[in-house]
Design a protein around this motif. Structure first.
Motif, PDB file in Angstrom:
ATOM      1  N   PRO A   1       0.804  -1.216   0.000  1.00  0.00           N
ATOM      2  CA  PRO A   1       0.000   0.000   0.000  1.00  0.00           C
ATOM      3  C   PRO A   1       0.841   1.271   0.000  1.00  0.00           C
ATOM      4  CG  PRO A   1      -0.879  -1.592   1.566  1.00  0.00           C
ATOM      5  CD  PRO A   1       0.437  -2.135   1.104  1.00  0.00           C
ATOM      6  N   GLU A   2       2.050   1.201   0.534  1.00  0.00           N
ATOM      7  CA  GLU A   2       2.909   2.383   0.663  1.00  0.00           C
ATOM      8  C   GLU A   2       3.716   2.677  -0.598  1.00  0.00           C
ATOM      9  OE1 GLU A   2       2.315   0.090   4.439  1.00  0.00           O
ATOM     10  OE2 GLU A   2       3.240  -0.401   2.504  1.00  0.00           O
TER      11      GLU A   2
ATOM     12  N   ARG B   1      -2.972   1.996  -2.782  1.00  0.00           N
ATOM     13  CA  ARG B   1      -4.106   1.689  -1.905  1.00  0.00           C
ATOM     14  C   ARG B   1      -5.407   1.621  -2.702  1.00  0.00           C
ATOM     15  NH1 ARG B   1      -0.987   4.359   2.018  1.00  0.00           N
ATOM     16  NH2 ARG B   1      -0.878   3.122   3.939  1.00  0.00           N
TER      17      ARG B   1
ATOM     18  N   SER C   1      -7.876  -1.591  -3.237  1.00  0.00           N
ATOM     19  CA  SER C   1      -9.246  -1.530  -2.712  1.00  0.00           C
ATOM     20  C   SER C   1     -10.257  -2.186  -3.627  1.00  0.00           C
ATOM     21  CB  SER C   1      -9.642  -0.067  -2.465  1.00  0.00           C
ATOM     22  OG  SER C   1      -9.835   0.619  -3.693  1.00  0.00           O
TER      23      SER C   1
ATOM     24  N   GLU D   1       1.927   7.361   7.246  1.00  0.00           N
ATOM     25  CA  GLU D   1       1.840   5.912   7.068  1.00  0.00           C
ATOM     26  C   GLU D   1       1.721   5.200   8.415  1.00  0.00           C
ATOM     27  OE1 GLU D   1       1.359   4.166   4.553  1.00  0.00           O
ATOM     28  OE2 GLU D   1       1.712   5.606   2.945  1.00  0.00           O
TER      29      GLU D   1
ATOM     30  N   GLN E   1      -2.669  -6.788   5.446  1.00  0.00           N
ATOM     31  CA  GLN E   1      -2.937  -5.354   5.300  1.00  0.00           C
ATOM     32  C   GLN E   1      -3.624  -5.073   3.973  1.00  0.00           C
ATOM     33  OE1 GLN E   1       0.647  -3.012   5.566  1.00  0.00           O
ATOM     34  NE2 GLN E   1      -0.366  -1.112   5.006  1.00  0.00           N
ATOM     35  N   SER E   2      -3.140  -5.689   2.917  1.00  0.00           N
ATOM     36  CA  SER E   2      -3.730  -5.479   1.587  1.00  0.00           C
ATOM     37  C   SER E   2      -5.088  -6.155   1.467  1.00  0.00           C
ATOM     38  CB  SER E   2      -2.771  -6.002   0.519  1.00  0.00           C
ATOM     39  OG  SER E   2      -1.544  -5.293   0.561  1.00  0.00           O
TER      40      SER E   2
ATOM     41  N   LEU F   1      -7.675  -3.869   2.878  1.00  0.00           N
ATOM     42  CA  LEU F   1      -8.054  -2.838   1.920  1.00  0.00           C
ATOM     43  C   LEU F   1      -9.003  -3.398   0.864  1.00  0.00           C
ATOM     44  CD1 LEU F   1      -4.559  -1.173   1.481  1.00  0.00           C
ATOM     45  CD2 LEU F   1      -6.594  -0.037   2.390  1.00  0.00           C
TER      46      LEU F   1
ATOM     47  N   GLU G   1      -7.198  -0.798   7.220  1.00  0.00           N
ATOM     48  CA  GLU G   1      -6.050  -1.633   6.856  1.00  0.00           C
ATOM     49  C   GLU G   1      -5.239  -2.093   8.058  1.00  0.00           C
ATOM     50  OE1 GLU G   1      -2.464   0.631   5.090  1.00  0.00           O
ATOM     51  OE2 GLU G   1      -4.166   1.950   4.707  1.00  0.00           O
TER      52      GLU G   1
END
Length: 346
Positions: free
Chosen positions: A127-128, A137, A141, A272, A325-326, A329, A335
């Motif tokens: 995401p970063e 991100r 999503s 972040e 985390q992904s 999303l 997240e």
């Protein structure tokens, strides 16, 4: 609750995904599958005591497809085939590949570093990642097929992308040396991974521009604004079980100041939740067990290069944590659910 099955659950990456799933309030564990390992998962991961009696089942597409999400913790080259079979049965399933099969976008790079035909690129689970146009991100999503990043690639990307995005470096001439914990080499019983070989020794591998994460790093840094075509990248196995400490030397443009470097890195990661700028030089013990990457950067004394250091847990933020985390999303939930920035020390 969203049912998540894990293939390759007896391995390090798959086992770490299972560990994170056990504490996720909106995900429930479905099938735990393995290629050849059989018996309770507690035999292979004694630390997973809450689910230690759950049986590992054969890795079959029909079984895995009866899930909302499938996480694949399989060797490189094994994910594409079973993913296709799962999707034929259940086209609506989400799949997250912890291997390399769906990371690269350049077929020639895949052929050069992996060999054979490249599988379809999937949404990249970082995401970063800095990129023009839609943010990573936003892409995640609405994605159902997600490719987790390589752990080494994550560390170098986090260390280098702020400088390229800020325009104080082009990316040419990057030299990255990484100390890597042995879990990054997998769980296979190989002589060079035995304790008698590893303890008290440092062992470089993938020397001379041959490591498979090189094209992935270049792909990422080009998205961040770099013009590089390659980099010098040497990982070194260190006698620890977890962790990556990446020391990345980056040539900077003439006139770059120490304040330019600090401002670029602070601004990149100020908002972040998991990749954070560290005022002190980070160590791997600061991030063990956490979905955290700590990045510190300083201009070298001669003003010609900057040195950026990134510490992360290769199994969490480097692999399974990035995947969860992904997935969050992709599912439209916060997240950071089910993930922590709190490490375990000493």
């Amino acid at each position: 609750m969203v049912k998540v099955s894990v293939a390759g659950a007896s391995g390090y990456a798959g086992g770490e995904a299972v560990r994170l799933l056990t504490s996720h309030p909106q995900l429930e564990i479905g099938v735990l599958a393995a290629h050849s390992s059989r018996g309770p998962i507690g035999q292979f991961h004694p630390h997973l005591r809450a689910i230690g009696d759950r049986e590992l089942v054969p890795m079959e597409a029909e079984t895995l497809a009866d899930s909302d999400v499938v996480i694949l913790g399989l060797p490189h080259g094994a994910s594409a085939e079973i993913s296709e079979a799962i999707l034929q049965i259940n086209p609506e399933v989400r799949i997250i590949d912890l291997g390399a099969d769906h990371r690269l976008e350049d077929a020639s790079a895949w052929e050069a570093f992996y060999g054979g035909q490249m599988a379809e690129p999937w949404a990249y689970a970082m995401p970063e990642l800095i990129r023009e146009g839609k943010s990573q991100r936003e892409i995640l999503s609405y994605s159902r097929l997600i490719a987790a990043p390589g752990c080494n690639a994550s560390a170098v990307t986090f260390a280098a992308q702020p400088a390229l995005h800020a325009g104080i470096a082009t990316g040419e001439g990057i030299v990255a040396i990484l100390a890597v914990g042995y879990s990054g080499a997998g769980k296979a019983a190989k002589p060079h991974l035995m304790a008698s070989e590893a303890l008290g020794s440092l062992a470089p591998y993938g020397v001379g521009g041959t490591h498979r994460h090189i094209p992935e790093i270049v792909q990422n840094l080009k998205k961040a604004g770099g013009t590089l075509e390659t980099l010098s990248f040497t990982p070194v196995l260190a006698p620890v079980s977890r962790g990556i400490l990446a020391t990345v030397s980056i040539p900077v443009k003439e006139g770059t100041t120490a304040e330019d470097v600090r401002d670029a890195y602070r601004a990149t990661y100020v908002d972040e939740p998991f990749v954070q700028y560290s005022e002190q030089v980070p160590t791997t013990s600061m991030v063990t067990g956490a979905n955290t990457a700590l990045v510190h950067a300083v201009l070298d004394r001669d003003g010609q290069r900057l040195t950026a250091i990134c510490a992360l847990d290769n199994l969490v933020k480097g692999t399974a944590g990035a995947a969860i985390q992904s997935l969050n999303l992709s599912l439209g939930i916060p997240e950071d659910i089910g993930l922590t920035t709190v490490g375990v020390a000493p």
